[in-house]
Design a protein around this motif. Structure first.
Motif, PDB file in Angstrom:
ATOM      1  N   LEU A 190       0.836  -1.211   0.000  1.00 44.20           N
ATOM      2  CA  LEU A 190       0.000   0.000   0.000  1.00 44.20           C
ATOM      3  C   LEU A 190       0.865   1.253   0.000  1.00 44.20           C
ATOM      4  O   LEU A 190       0.572   2.227  -0.699  1.00 44.20           O
ATOM      5  CB  LEU A 190      -0.934  -0.004   1.220  1.00 44.20           C
ATOM      6  N   ARG A 191       1.955   1.202   0.777  1.00 41.58           N
ATOM      7  CA  ARG A 191       2.821   2.387   0.874  1.00 41.58           C
ATOM      8  C   ARG A 191       3.523   2.690  -0.445  1.00 41.58           C
ATOM      9  O   ARG A 191       3.989   3.803  -0.652  1.00 41.58           O
ATOM     10  CB  ARG A 191       3.862   2.181   1.976  1.00 41.58           C
ATOM     11  N   GLN A 192       3.604   1.691  -1.319  1.00 41.48           N
ATOM     12  CA  GLN A 192       4.247   1.929  -2.614  1.00 41.48           C
ATOM     13  C   GLN A 192       3.329   2.677  -3.591  1.00 41.48           C
ATOM     14  O   GLN A 192       3.758   3.083  -4.658  1.00 41.48           O
ATOM     15  CB  GLN A 192       4.682   0.587  -3.238  1.00 41.48           C
ATOM     16  N   ILE A 193       2.054   2.811  -3.227  1.00 37.26           N
ATOM     17  CA  ILE A 193       1.116   3.504  -4.118  1.00 37.26           C
ATOM     18  C   ILE A 193       1.108   4.987  -3.760  1.00 37.26           C
ATOM     19  O   ILE A 193       0.822   5.355  -2.605  1.00 37.26           O
ATOM     20  CB  ILE A 193      -0.304   2.905  -3.993  1.00 37.26           C
ATOM     21  N   ASP A 194       1.435   5.814  -4.735  1.00 37.47           N
ATOM     22  CA  ASP A 194       1.478   7.258  -4.509  1.00 37.47           C
ATOM     23  C   ASP A 194       0.069   7.750  -4.143  1.00 37.47           C
ATOM     24  O   ASP A 194      -0.894   7.450  -4.854  1.00 37.47           O
ATOM     25  CB  ASP A 194       1.958   7.929  -5.813  1.00 37.47           C
TER      26      ASP A 194
ATOM     27  N   GLY B  40      -5.193  11.195  -0.963  1.00 36.92           N
ATOM     28  CA  GLY B  40      -4.269  11.537  -2.042  1.00 36.92           C
ATOM     29  C   GLY B  40      -4.651  10.941  -3.391  1.00 36.92           C
ATOM     30  O   GLY B  40      -4.051  11.294  -4.418  1.00 36.92           O
ATOM     31  N   LEU B  41      -5.617  10.039  -3.399  1.00 36.83           N
ATOM     32  CA  LEU B  41      -6.059   9.459  -4.680  1.00 36.83           C
ATOM     33  C   LEU B  41      -7.314  10.153  -5.211  1.00 36.83           C
ATOM     34  O   LEU B  41      -7.783   9.840  -6.313  1.00 36.83           O
ATOM     35  CB  LEU B  41      -6.366   7.959  -4.522  1.00 36.83           C
ATOM     36  N   LEU B  42      -7.870  11.063  -4.394  1.00 35.63           N
ATOM     37  CA  LEU B  42      -9.129  11.700  -4.791  1.00 35.63           C
ATOM     38  C   LEU B  42      -8.857  12.986  -5.580  1.00 35.63           C
ATOM     39  O   LEU B  42      -7.801  13.588  -5.449  1.00 35.63           O
ATOM     40  CB  LEU B  42      -9.977  11.999  -3.553  1.00 35.63           C
ATOM     41  N   HIS B  43      -9.828  13.358  -6.396  1.00 38.36           N
ATOM     42  CA  HIS B  43      -9.770  14.620  -7.165  1.00 38.36           C
ATOM     43  C   HIS B  43      -8.594  14.674  -8.132  1.00 38.36           C
ATOM     44  O   HIS B  43      -8.095  15.756  -8.433  1.00 38.36           O
ATOM     45  CB  HIS B  43      -9.727  15.845  -6.227  1.00 38.36           C
ATOM     46  N   ARG B  44      -8.111  13.522  -8.568  1.00 38.36           N
ATOM     47  CA  ARG B  44      -7.081  13.578  -9.620  1.00 38.36           C
ATOM     48  C   ARG B  44      -7.271  12.365 -10.537  1.00 38.36           C
ATOM     49  O   ARG B  44      -7.799  11.326 -10.091  1.00 38.36           O
ATOM     50  CB  ARG B  44      -5.680  13.626  -9.023  1.00 38.36           C
ATOM     51  N   PRO B  45      -6.856  12.484 -11.803  1.00 36.33           N
ATOM     52  CA  PRO B  45      -7.106  11.386 -12.734  1.00 36.33           C
ATOM     53  C   PRO B  45      -6.335  10.133 -12.348  1.00 36.33           C
ATOM     54  O   PRO B  45      -5.155  10.201 -12.004  1.00 36.33           O
ATOM     55  CB  PRO B  45      -6.612  11.929 -14.085  1.00 36.33           C
ATOM     56  N   LEU B  46      -7.043   8.997 -12.384  1.00 34.11           N
ATOM     57  CA  LEU B  46      -6.436   7.723 -11.997  1.00 34.11           C
ATOM     58  C   LEU B  46      -6.468   6.741 -13.164  1.00 34.11           C
ATOM     59  O   LEU B  46      -7.446   6.693 -13.920  1.00 34.11           O
ATOM     60  CB  LEU B  46      -7.203   7.090 -10.836  1.00 34.11           C
ATOM     61  N   GLY B  47      -5.420   5.938 -13.258  1.00 29.77           N
ATOM     62  CA  GLY B  47      -5.397   4.818 -14.193  1.00 29.77           C
ATOM     63  C   GLY B  47      -5.365   5.251 -15.643  1.00 29.77           C
ATOM     64  O   GLY B  47      -5.374   6.454 -15.947  1.00 29.77           O
TER      65      GLY B  47
ATOM     66  N   ASP C  84     -14.806  -1.821 -10.281  1.00 32.40           N
ATOM     67  CA  ASP C  84     -15.112  -1.793 -11.701  1.00 32.40           C
ATOM     68  C   ASP C  84     -13.839  -1.964 -12.554  1.00 32.40           C
ATOM     69  O   ASP C  84     -13.769  -2.811 -13.438  1.00 32.40           O
ATOM     70  CB  ASP C  84     -15.785  -0.428 -11.994  1.00 32.40           C
ATOM     71  N   ALA C  85     -12.806  -1.171 -12.243  1.00 32.33           N
ATOM     72  CA  ALA C  85     -11.629  -1.128 -13.110  1.00 32.33           C
ATOM     73  C   ALA C  85     -10.565  -2.152 -12.715  1.00 32.33           C
ATOM     74  O   ALA C  85      -9.864  -2.684 -13.573  1.00 32.33           O
ATOM     75  CB  ALA C  85     -11.029   0.276 -13.087  1.00 32.33           C
ATOM     76  N   ALA C  86     -10.429  -2.416 -11.406  1.00 32.81           N
ATOM     77  CA  ALA C  86      -9.346  -3.301 -10.964  1.00 32.81           C
ATOM     78  C   ALA C  86      -9.876  -4.652 -10.501  1.00 32.81           C
ATOM     79  O   ALA C  86      -9.105  -5.554 -10.208  1.00 32.81           O
ATOM     80  CB  ALA C  86      -8.558  -2.631  -9.834  1.00 32.81           C
ATOM     81  N   ARG C  87     -11.169  -4.759 -10.418  1.00 32.18           N
ATOM     82  CA  ARG C  87     -11.819  -5.986  -9.950  1.00 32.18           C
ATOM     83  C   ARG C  87     -11.278  -6.398  -8.573  1.00 32.18           C
ATOM     84  O   ARG C  87     -10.954  -7.549  -8.323  1.00 32.18           O
ATOM     85  CB  ARG C  87     -11.687  -7.104 -10.986  1.00 32.18           C
TER      86      ARG C  87
ATOM     87  N   GLU D 180      -0.885 -10.145  -3.221  1.00 28.83           N
ATOM     88  CA  GLU D 180       0.068  -9.669  -4.243  1.00 28.83           C
ATOM     89  C   GLU D 180      -0.680  -9.239  -5.506  1.00 28.83           C
ATOM     90  O   GLU D 180      -0.487  -8.145  -6.025  1.00 28.83           O
ATOM     91  CB  GLU D 180       1.071 -10.782  -4.599  1.00 28.83           C
ATOM     92  N   GLU D 181      -1.559 -10.116  -5.980  1.00 28.73           N
ATOM     93  CA  GLU D 181      -2.277  -9.839  -7.226  1.00 28.73           C
ATOM     94  C   GLU D 181      -3.234  -8.643  -7.050  1.00 28.73           C
ATOM     95  O   GLU D 181      -3.300  -7.754  -7.889  1.00 28.73           O
ATOM     96  CB  GLU D 181      -3.031 -11.106  -7.658  1.00 28.73           C
ATOM     97  N   GLY D 182      -3.950  -8.639  -5.947  1.00 30.95           N
ATOM     98  CA  GLY D 182      -4.923  -7.566  -5.711  1.00 30.95           C
ATOM     99  C   GLY D 182      -4.254  -6.205  -5.594  1.00 30.95           C
ATOM    100  O   GLY D 182      -4.735  -5.211  -6.139  1.00 30.95           O
ATOM    101  N   LEU D 183      -3.109  -6.181  -4.895  1.00 33.74           N
ATOM    102  CA  LEU D 183      -2.420  -4.890  -4.733  1.00 33.74           C
ATOM    103  C   LEU D 183      -1.746  -4.452  -6.029  1.00 33.74           C
ATOM    104  O   LEU D 183      -1.618  -3.251  -6.292  1.00 33.74           O
ATOM    105  CB  LEU D 183      -1.449  -4.953  -3.554  1.00 33.74           C
ATOM    106  N   ALA D 184      -1.346  -5.407  -6.868  1.00 37.83           N
ATOM    107  CA  ALA D 184      -0.809  -5.043  -8.187  1.00 37.83           C
ATOM    108  C   ALA D 184      -1.929  -4.401  -9.010  1.00 37.83           C
ATOM    109  O   ALA D 184      -1.726  -3.392  -9.703  1.00 37.83           O
ATOM    110  CB  ALA D 184      -0.257  -6.281  -8.889  1.00 37.83           C
ATOM    111  N   ARG D 185      -3.127  -4.949  -8.905  1.00 36.16           N
ATOM    112  CA  ARG D 185      -4.277  -4.363  -9.618  1.00 36.16           C
ATOM    113  C   ARG D 185      -4.586  -2.957  -9.096  1.00 36.16           C
ATOM    114  O   ARG D 185      -4.876  -2.045  -9.861  1.00 36.16           O
ATOM    115  CB  ARG D 185      -5.515  -5.246  -9.438  1.00 36.16           C
ATOM    116  N   PHE D 186      -4.559  -2.828  -7.767  1.00 35.06           N
ATOM    117  CA  PHE D 186      -4.821  -1.528  -7.136  1.00 35.06           C
ATOM    118  C   PHE D 186      -3.799  -0.507  -7.658  1.00 35.06           C
ATOM    119  O   PHE D 186      -4.160   0.591  -8.117  1.00 35.06           O
ATOM    120  CB  PHE D 186      -4.718  -1.688  -5.610  1.00 35.06           C
ATOM    121  N   ALA D 187      -2.516  -0.901  -7.628  1.00 36.86           N
ATOM    122  CA  ALA D 187      -1.458   0.032  -8.032  1.00 36.86           C
ATOM    123  C   ALA D 187      -1.642   0.444  -9.494  1.00 36.86           C
ATOM    124  O   ALA D 187      -1.505   1.632  -9.830  1.00 36.86           O
ATOM    125  CB  ALA D 187      -0.091  -0.616  -7.817  1.00 36.86           C
TER     126      ALA D 187
END
Ligand code: PMP
Ligand code: GLU
Length: 400
Positions: free
Chosen positions: A310-314, A333-340, A358-361, A388-395
């Motif tokens: 989680l800490r690796q995600i800006d 920090g993930l709100l109000h800015r374009p993601l993905g 929706d996007a990362a399942r 591992e897989e879920g956090l890779a999707r999140f990132a």
């Protein structure tokens, strides 16, 4: 006015945690590969000795009603465990076995509260406290504790929240959704504020077996509160028995008598098979310590990994939680800015959780459901591979 439903339905929101579980199950049934960090329950199997006791109970036809609130033998076994944990005497009349810890809490609020009464609930809180208190006709008084204080309320906040109408205080350590664990000195300071007040402490200790620091138990720290504490606990988390629906509430005999009076008209008791199996789990010589220790060691490893990932995600911040199996990162920090890749903008944590599904399942619960906007809850009671897989999707969904 909708006359089909009672007034009390107007104050009820569906459970966000249970709701997400249903949505993920429906998506999976439709063939969508979703990784769930949603509904919190251990992914381990119930230990064999408990399962075998359940099978034996069926074979021996222990399929009839038991006493209201569970057989005396089981209540006595739980009372003996409470003696060991708190260092004070409990007996079977002071314990009632319930349909999960959830029913234990609901019965406690129903037995304690009148309309107009206030129940102090520190936030972030587990979703059902607020709705159960409202269903009991009382008013939740939310006391927020943010990341800067480790999501734990302090004595000054408790003092400020008290009023002549305060009926109860909910304590939940280790906490869902934050994993926060109160230190003994902090509990002592809260106890000092409650001196001379006619307030009952509802101590939800359902995650007591899952801590990564020393665990301070409310009644151990504040024994003088024995006559106005209701302990809520159960087998769901400690013994990976969520589906067996085995919880309990324990406290002063007069309150337990009232609780059993409600049970006698509501559920009577939880499944006789679950109760027979639980008798093995709560036996003083139950050979379960190794299974519980292995489960907690696995949770600790997963906690460390999910916090690192989680800490690796800006835009995401988190301190390692001290107990339970939830990560509760700040995601403002993930709100109000374009993601993905699609540049999706989320304006709040509800939208972010929807976007991630929706996007990362990946299924996560928005912090707003727990009274803490700007957060997400991820249950790490799932395999390391899924983490591992879920956090890779999140990132991937969070980076442009
Ligand atoms: N309290 C807390 C803090 C919880 O997270 C849960 C979740 N299951 C419960 C109570 C209810 O537990 P049970 O499944 O035994 O009803
Ligand atoms: N307590 C778990 C959770 O918070 C299970 C779901 C529920 O009963 O709310 O996810």
């Amino acid at each position: 006015m909708n006359r089909r439903l009672s007034q009390r339905m107007s104050v009820l929101s569906p459970s966000a945690t249970v709701g997400l579980g249903g949505r993920i199950a429906a998506l999976r049934a439709a063939g969508v590969d979703v990784i769930s960090f949603g509904q919190g329950e251990p992914d381990f199997a119930t230990p064999d000795v408990i399962k075998l006791a359940g099978i034996r109970a069926i074979e021996q036809n222990r399929t009839r009603y038991t006493a209201v609130g569970g057989p005396a033998e089981l209540r006595a076994a739980i009372a003996a465990q409470l003696d060991r944990e708190t260092g004070m005497p409990f007996d079977a009349t002071q314990v009632s076995v319930t349909v999960g810890a959830k029913e234990a809490l609901f019965l406690a609020f129903l037995a304690l509260c009148d309309p107009g009464d206030e129940v102090i609930i520190p936030a972030p809180y587990w979703v059902s406290y607020v709705d159960q208190v409202r269903l009991a006709g009382a008013t939740p008084v939310i006391v927020p504790a943010g990341p800067e204080r480790g999501y734990r309320i302090d004595a000054a906040q408790l003092r400020a929240a008290l009023s002549p109408r305060t009926r109860a205080l909910v304590l939940n350590s280790p906490a869902n959704p934050t994993g926060a664990v109160y230190r003994a000195a902090e509990l002592r300071a809260l106890a000092d504020v409650l001196h001379g007040r006619d307030v009952v402490v509802v101590s939800d200790e359902i995650y007591d077996a899952i801590t990564y620091v020393d665990y301070a138990r409310w009644l151990h720290v504040a024994p003088e509160f024995a006559d106005r504490t209701l302990i809520v606990n159960g087998a769901s988390k400690a013994f990976a028995m969520t589906g067996w629906r085995l919880g309990y509430v324990a406290g002063p005999a007069d309150l337990l008598e009232a609780i059993r009076a409600i049970q006698g008209h509501a559920s009577t008791h939880t499944s006789s098979i679950s109760q027979a199996a639980a008798l093995v789990a709560y036996a003083p010589d139950a050979p379960l310590a190794d299974a519980v220790a292995a489960m907690v060691a696995a949770f600790r490893e997963r906690r460390d990994r999910i916090v690192t990932l989680l800490r690796q995600i800006d835009g995401v911040a988190i301190e390692p939680p001290d107990g339970a199996f939830y990560a509760f990162p700040q995601v403002a920090g993930l709100l109000h800015r374009p993601l993905g890749p699609r540049g999706v903008v989320c304006t709040d944590d509800d939208a972010l959780a929807e976007y991630l599904l929706d996007a990362a399942r990946i299924g996560v619960v928005p912090g707003s459901a727990f009274g803490a906007p700007g957060h997400l809850r991820l249950s790490y009671a799932t395999s390391m591979a899924q983490i591992e897989e879920g956090l890779a999707r999140f990132a991937a969904a969070a980076t442009r």
